[in-house]
Design a protein around this motif. Sequence first.
Motif, short mmCIF file in Angstrom:
data_model
loop_
_atom_site.label_atom_id
_atom_site.label_comp_id
_atom_site.label_asym_id
_atom_site.label_seq_id
_atom_site.Cartn_x
_atom_site.Cartn_y
_atom_site.Cartn_z
N THR A 160 51.92 46.22 21.91
CA THR A 160 52.45 46.11 23.28
C THR A 160 52.49 44.65 23.73
N GLU A 161 51.49 43.87 23.30
CA GLU A 161 51.50 42.44 23.63
C GLU A 161 52.73 41.76 23.04
N GLY A 162 53.07 42.15 21.81
CA GLY A 162 54.27 41.61 21.17
C GLY A 162 55.53 42.02 21.91
N ILE A 163 55.56 43.29 22.37
CA ILE A 163 56.71 43.78 23.14
C ILE A 163 56.88 42.94 24.40
N PHE A 164 55.76 42.71 25.11
CA PHE A 164 55.82 41.97 26.36
C PHE A 164 56.32 40.54 26.13
N LYS A 165 55.79 39.91 25.11
CA LYS A 165 56.20 38.53 24.81
C LYS A 165 57.67 38.46 24.43
N TYR A 166 58.10 39.44 23.64
CA TYR A 166 59.50 39.42 23.18
C TYR A 166 60.46 39.65 24.34
N SER A 167 60.13 40.62 25.20
CA SER A 167 61.02 40.87 26.35
C SER A 167 61.05 39.66 27.28
N GLY A 168 59.88 38.99 27.42
CA GLY A 168 59.84 37.78 28.22
C GLY A 168 60.72 36.69 27.64
N LYS A 169 60.72 36.59 26.31
CA LYS A 169 61.56 35.60 25.62
C LYS A 169 63.04 35.89 25.88
N LEU A 170 63.42 37.18 25.84
CA LEU A 170 64.82 37.54 26.06
C LEU A 170 65.24 37.28 27.51
N ILE A 171 64.32 37.51 28.45
CA ILE A 171 64.63 37.21 29.85
C ILE A 171 64.85 35.71 30.02
N ASN A 172 63.99 34.93 29.39
CA ASN A 172 64.15 33.47 29.48
C ASN A 172 65.48 33.01 28.89
N THR A 173 65.89 33.68 27.80
CA THR A 173 67.20 33.37 27.21
C THR A 173 68.31 33.63 28.22
N SER A 174 68.19 34.76 28.93
CA SER A 174 69.21 35.11 29.93
C SER A 174 69.20 34.15 31.11
N ILE A 175 68.03 33.65 31.45
CA ILE A 175 67.92 32.69 32.55
C ILE A 175 68.55 31.36 32.17
N GLU A 176 68.25 30.91 30.95
CA GLU A 176 68.76 29.62 30.49
C GLU A 176 70.27 29.65 30.24
N GLU A 177 70.76 30.79 29.75
CA GLU A 177 72.19 30.90 29.42
C GLU A 177 72.75 32.19 30.00
N PRO A 178 72.82 32.29 31.35
CA PRO A 178 73.16 33.56 32.02
C PRO A 178 74.52 34.14 31.65
N GLY A 179 75.47 33.32 31.30
CA GLY A 179 76.81 33.86 31.00
C GLY A 179 77.13 33.89 29.52
N SER A 180 76.14 33.66 28.68
CA SER A 180 76.41 33.51 27.24
C SER A 180 76.33 34.84 26.50
N LYS A 181 76.81 34.80 25.25
CA LYS A 181 76.72 35.95 24.37
C LYS A 181 75.26 36.29 24.07
N ARG A 182 74.41 35.25 24.06
CA ARG A 182 73.00 35.47 23.78
C ARG A 182 72.35 36.35 24.86
N ALA A 183 72.77 36.17 26.11
CA ALA A 183 72.22 36.99 27.20
C ALA A 183 72.64 38.46 27.02
N VAL A 184 73.89 38.67 26.62
CA VAL A 184 74.38 40.03 26.36
C VAL A 184 73.60 40.64 25.20
N ASN A 185 73.40 39.84 24.14
CA ASN A 185 72.64 40.32 22.98
C ASN A 185 71.21 40.68 23.36
N ALA A 186 70.64 39.90 24.28
CA ALA A 186 69.27 40.16 24.73
C ALA A 186 69.17 41.56 25.34
N TYR A 187 70.16 41.89 26.18
CA TYR A 187 70.17 43.22 26.81
C TYR A 187 70.31 44.31 25.75
N GLU A 188 71.19 44.10 24.79
CA GLU A 188 71.41 45.09 23.74
C GLU A 188 70.17 45.28 22.87
N GLU A 189 69.48 44.19 22.57
CA GLU A 189 68.26 44.29 21.76
C GLU A 189 67.18 45.08 22.48
#
Length: 492
Positions: free
Chosen positions: A177-206
């Motif tokens: 669960t700790e790994g889950i939390f860290k990973y989801s936090g990483k994907l949120i940060n990706t979306s914050i840094e690049e809100p309109g990018s393909k990476r943000a869309v991929n983060a949601y899909e993952e």
Amino acid sequence: MVSTKRCVAVLLAITLLSSITTPTATTIVLAEGSSSTLSVDESAYIGRALVLQNMLRNALALNISAGLKSDIEGLLAINVSTLSTNELAKYIANASLALARVENEVRSRWNLELGNLYAERLRNAIEARARAMERHYGIQFDDALRNISRVRDLNELNRILKDVEKGVEKARLGKFTEGIFKYSGKLINTSIEEPGSKRAVNAYEELSKIEEILKSRVSERLGELNVSDEVLGNISEAIEHISIAKELIAGILGNASSYPPERAREMVRGTLNKSLEKLCTHINESIEELKLEVSELISKALEANATEVASRLKEIKDGLSAMSSTLQRVSISGIQLNEINNVIAELARIRAQIKIFEADLKRQVGNLPVRAVDNAFNITFNKAVENLNETKSMLEFINNTYKNISCTGMHPTSPVCKYLEKFPDLLKNANSTLHKADEMLNNAKSMYDSGMKVDALITVNKANAMIMGVKAMLQPIYRLLKSGAQIGPGKH
């Protein structure tokens, strides 16, 4: 530790004894038959008796009971060469029975020795595994292992092993669960840094894929293994964590086109704040609805004299109140981006706990007497229908009245004007909730008619709680409009 030489010696004794064909049937015939019916001569009997005596003499070296040793010594003291044919037949029968007793005792003792050897090895294996898990996961098994060297009972050893396994299971889940939390936090940060990018869309899909795996595969598998409620609760918390992260990323993606590069980070933070505020509002509404359900059921339990059920329902209500207090302490306003994952973790824990309370609530309702369930359903259903009709009337009145309100040039500003901008969304949400509650009431009636009375009562209580929530929200506005207060130049 059991001596290896001793085990080998016993094993050889068993092998020797197993190779002997115990002359049970033959000797009984020889013992019971007369000398005229015997088909073997006296010398053959003496030879066989001497072989049995030699085997009995060797058996004295084995670990057998004192009584059996005494019987064998008595047989060895007999001079078989002086016996008649009939006496030899009886002697052979007695000696064979004595050897059979030796075999039984040796096998029993061997099983005991083998069990002790297994227990010793199991002790060592449990301790080695526990120590390895302590190093790997940073946990302690001191309580489980403190007396393991003195344990002799296999059942007790197995209990210790289960305790160790539970500790390992909990530690593994903690890391997972700790790994889950860290990973989801990483994907949120990706979306914050690049809100309109393909990476943000991929983060949601993952996150969607991980959520699906947790819901369908992991939870189902853990359910099959009958693991603890704590483990299932942690998995539920992980699912809620991902669900919340998805909601936040969806909000960022939905507004990405409106973020100018020079203000993107600032505007993303604004979007996150709004999403988190909305999330907190929904969670609080869920808690309040559940509290209303529980309050209603407490009164029904007391009416039915089901004091134990009422007591447990009171505990659930207290737990919900504590969650409300916790939610109020969750700081959303002015949140920093590096604090978001902590807030998500807290909200996920609360949402997972709500589901646990809901499941417990259903169990407690199932403990109510059947008559009490029938009575509670009928009363609550009628009350819910009445509340629904009243709230619909309030909503219709507000909807028809507020459109005629004009706040232009008003001094002082009417209290109604404070709500005016929020009216469209507020009325839309109220209408949607009432429509859903109406459907739930119909479903509850169908469930009740089909015999699913407990589920029906739970559903009708939930529907009534939703209706009462909308009613409480609309009532202040309704009273203002109904009072005929000045709401605009020349308008009411």
